[in-house]
Motif scaffolding. Structure first.
Motif: not given
Length: 692
Positions: A495, A497, A515, A517, A519, A561, A563-564, A631, A678
């Motif tokens: 992924g 991360d 992170d 989102m 992959s 995309y 992301a956090t 994460t 994940d």
């Protein structure tokens, strides 16, 4: 002569050594009448009472002619009587007799002259009802015709299970002439486990009298010793009219055609079930070795006693075949046998490499892409399917007698082979077995090819991911840090991360965990761009909220995309932490003198949503405090509530405190499943005195 128990007919048993009567005389109802020379009745048997209707007292002393003959028949009868008495020649024939009830009956006679010790003559007449005699004669003739002409097998055996008589149909089934049956025991004519069970049933029928009806027997006889035949048999005890056991009768119907048709239907259903099982069980993961084992598990023991799956090594190394690299190099993926056997040593162990000789079926399949079926494999020919002489010896000792080798073809290229053999199963492989093996191999080949491609794509993405992550120094001004990254397992790919530790002016340090989102390689690439942007923005000395605002705009350009992210700045001179979150799980603060707790932060929206402001919060720190950023792959599962998992995280971070390195390892070991779906990025920072 001692008296014994009476027989069913009321007569006493004979002297010791005498055999029992056959009962035929009783069946015929033979009457005996003794006449004196002048024609008067001297003796009158009980059977005569029944045949003529007169009691003994009514008959003895009377003249036979007036009593038993109508007037029109007396002259002829007296003439015959005189001739017998005069000449001594017996007479046999049928004659009309008057019954006591007035009816006329035709009676069969056997007349003869008797002479006593004084020289006086008597006439003995043995008589039976002609209708009874005709019926018995007819029944005997019909029984004989039925027995000899019946198309089903019939036989009679005595109580010792010796054949008394068999009909031509049964003799043909056994492959033994009728004459060669007579006098032989059942087990001398038919042998084998199936027939031993029949013999046991015969003895039970003889003992209990309970018949066996429509029992199926499958076996081989001298008529066709190489193939199984099926018969439906019935057994019943034979008794005479007095209840004496005469033996056992057998009825056998050749049911081979129906048996074989049923077996063929059963095999077709088994093949369908195997196809359904293969569809459900093969390719459940994107793991090459596991897919090969799943294929072997489906085939053994349902189709084969032994299975081996080999893949071209070039496929594992490069995800493509290379026909120009010389003799094909195989890597064994799976080996399975239906039972414990030394023959497993004839196969290359999983993980090992081998090159088969040019005539080996595996090498032939790779060259021409066609399956190879060997229906009958003599022991001296086993070397054809063996890797070397030692393997040939083990296979021959195990009794391998038939073999199938099928190429694994995916997307038009042959990527490996599957080999099947039978040893204990006596049936040779046939074309139906080959078709089934090819179909299962085709499905497995596509799954294996997908797994190989996934493996290479994943390895590339993981390498890219790791190359984009920073190489951390454990010591920073006022901080000791440790970090871990674990890629996704199971069916997921690598992924997006990431973590980062960025030195800033004034001995400050920026800590970031994020992170992306998605992959695979695209997610890893997006992660690298965000991390680079984060490092660039950090040099502008902006507060965390503004850093996230700029990252939000950058992420909008990475459509689709999102992301956090958590971005924090540690100031060791003021022991202060300034932090902002973009839709990320809250960090954990572990005070040096208290229990761990989740930082109370405005959650914010993920990066890439756009238009929503972020907010920074400030927290005081003391030497000994620890900060844990992570994460969602560390705590989220498919079955547990997130609050429960966060509570488990806090429990694991409770005193006694460990080093940051040990804490990283413990959290990964306790919280993350080995087949986690994940990625996990984990960053732990411990606050130190600045002078340290």
């Amino acid at each position: 002569m001692s008296g014994g128990t009476r027989r069913p007919d009321g007569q006493k048993p004979g002297p010791e050594g005498a055999s029992e009567p056959t009962g035929l005389m009783d069946l015929l109802g033979v009457a005996a009448v003794l006449l004196e020379a002048d024609g008067r009745i001297d003796m009158w048997s009980p059977q005569a009472e029944e045949l003529f209707g007169y009691a003994r007292a009514e008959a003895v002393g009377q003249y036979a002619a007036p009593l038993l003959l109508r007037p029109e028949h007396r002259k002829a009868a007296l003439h015959l009587f005189g001739e017998v008495m005069e000449t001594g020649r017996g007479w046999a024939g049928a004659f009309p007799i008057r019954h006591k009830d007035g009816s006329t009956r035709t009676v069969e006679f056997r007349n003869m002259r008797l002479t006593d010790h004084l020289g006086d003559h008597y006439a003995l007449g043995l008589a039976t009802d002609r209708c009874t005699l005709r019926r018995v004669e007819r029944d005997a003739a019909l029984s004989a015709r039925l027995f000899t002409q019946a198309p089903i097998g019939l036989s009679v055996l005595d109580p010792a299970l010796r054949y008394i008589v068999v009909n031509p149909a049964l003799a043909a089934m056994h492959g033994v002439p009728e004459a060669d049956h007579v006098g032989k025991r059942f087990d001398e004519v038919l042998s084998g486990a199936a027939f031993r069970a029949v013999e046991a049933s015969m003895r039970e029928v003889l003992e209990t009298g309970v018949p066996v009806v429509n029992r199926q027997v499958v076996g081989r006889t001298a008529a066709d010793p190489d193939n199984d035949h099926a018969w439906t048999i019935s057994l019943y005890r034979l008794e005479d009219h007095q209840g004496h056991t005469l033996g056992i009768a057998t009825v056998a119907v050749d049911d081979t055609d129906r048996y074989r048709a049923a077996r063929e239907v059963e095999r077709a259903q088994r093949r369908l079930r195997l196809m359904a099982t293969g569809s459900a069980r093969i390719g459940t993961t994107l793991e090459v070795e596991r897919t090969a084992r799943e294929l072997a598990d489906v085939l053994v023991p349902e189709l084969a006693d032994m299975v081996a799956v080999d893949l071209l090594d070039s496929m594992l190394r490069t995800a493509r075949t290379d026909p120009d690299e010389g003799p094909p190099l195989f890597r064994a993926l799976a080996v399975k046998t239906a039972y414990s056997t030394d023959a497993v040593g004839a196969f290359v162990p999983p993980g090992r490499l081998t090159v088969y000789h040019a005539d080996h079926p595996a090498a032939q399949c790779i060259r021409n892409g066609r399956p190879l079926l060997i229906t009958h494999l003599e022991s001296r020919e086993v070397s054809r399917v063996a890797a070397d002489p030692d393997a040939a010896r083990l296979l021959a000792q195990a009794g391998v007698h038939t073999d199938i080798t099928v190429p694994l073809i995916a997307r038009g290229q042959c990527i490996g082979v599957m080999s099947l053999a039978r040893a204990r199963n006596p049936a040779p492989f046939d074309e139906n077995d080959l078709a089934l093996a090819c179909e299962l191999a085709s499905r497995a080949a596509l799954s294996i090819d997908n797994a190989v491609l996934h493996h290479h794509t994943r390895r590339t993405a993981e390498a890219l991911q790791r190359s984009l992550l920073p190489r951390l120094s454990p010591c920073h001004p006022g901080l000791e840090v440790a970090a871990r990254y674990r890629p996704a397992q199971a069916l997921s790919e690598v992924g997006g991360d990431w973590y980062d530790v960025i030195p800033l002016e004034g001995d400050r340090t920026a800590l970031a965990v994020g992170d992306v989102m998605g992959s695979g390689i695209p997610a890893a690439t997006a992660m690298g761009r965000l991390r680079t942007a984060t490092s660039t923005l950090a040099d502008l000395d902006l507060d965390p909220a503004r850093i996230l605002t700029h990252l939000d705009r950058i992420t909008l350009g990475l459509d689709p995309y999102i992301a956090t992210c958590v971005y924090a700045v540690h100031d060791p001179r003021r022991y202060r932490l300034e932090v902002a979150s973009a839709g990320h799980l809250p960090p954990v603060l572990i005070p040096s003198g208290g229990p761990p707790r989740l930082l109370d932060l405005p959650t914010g929206t993920p990066l890439g949503v756009g238009g929503v402001p972020f907010e920074s919060t400030t927290h005081d720190l003391r030497p000994g405090d620890q900060l844990v950023l992570y994460t969602d792959g560390l705590v989220e599962t498919r079955n547990d509530p997130i609050d429960t998992r966060l509570g488990e995280l806090l429990r694991l971070l409770a005193p006694p405190y460990r080093s940051v390195e040990d804490t990283c390892d413990r959290l990964l070991h306790e919280l993350r499943h080995p087949a986690g779906h994940d990625d996990v990025a984990l960053l732990i920072a411990s606050v130190l005195p600045l002078e340290y």
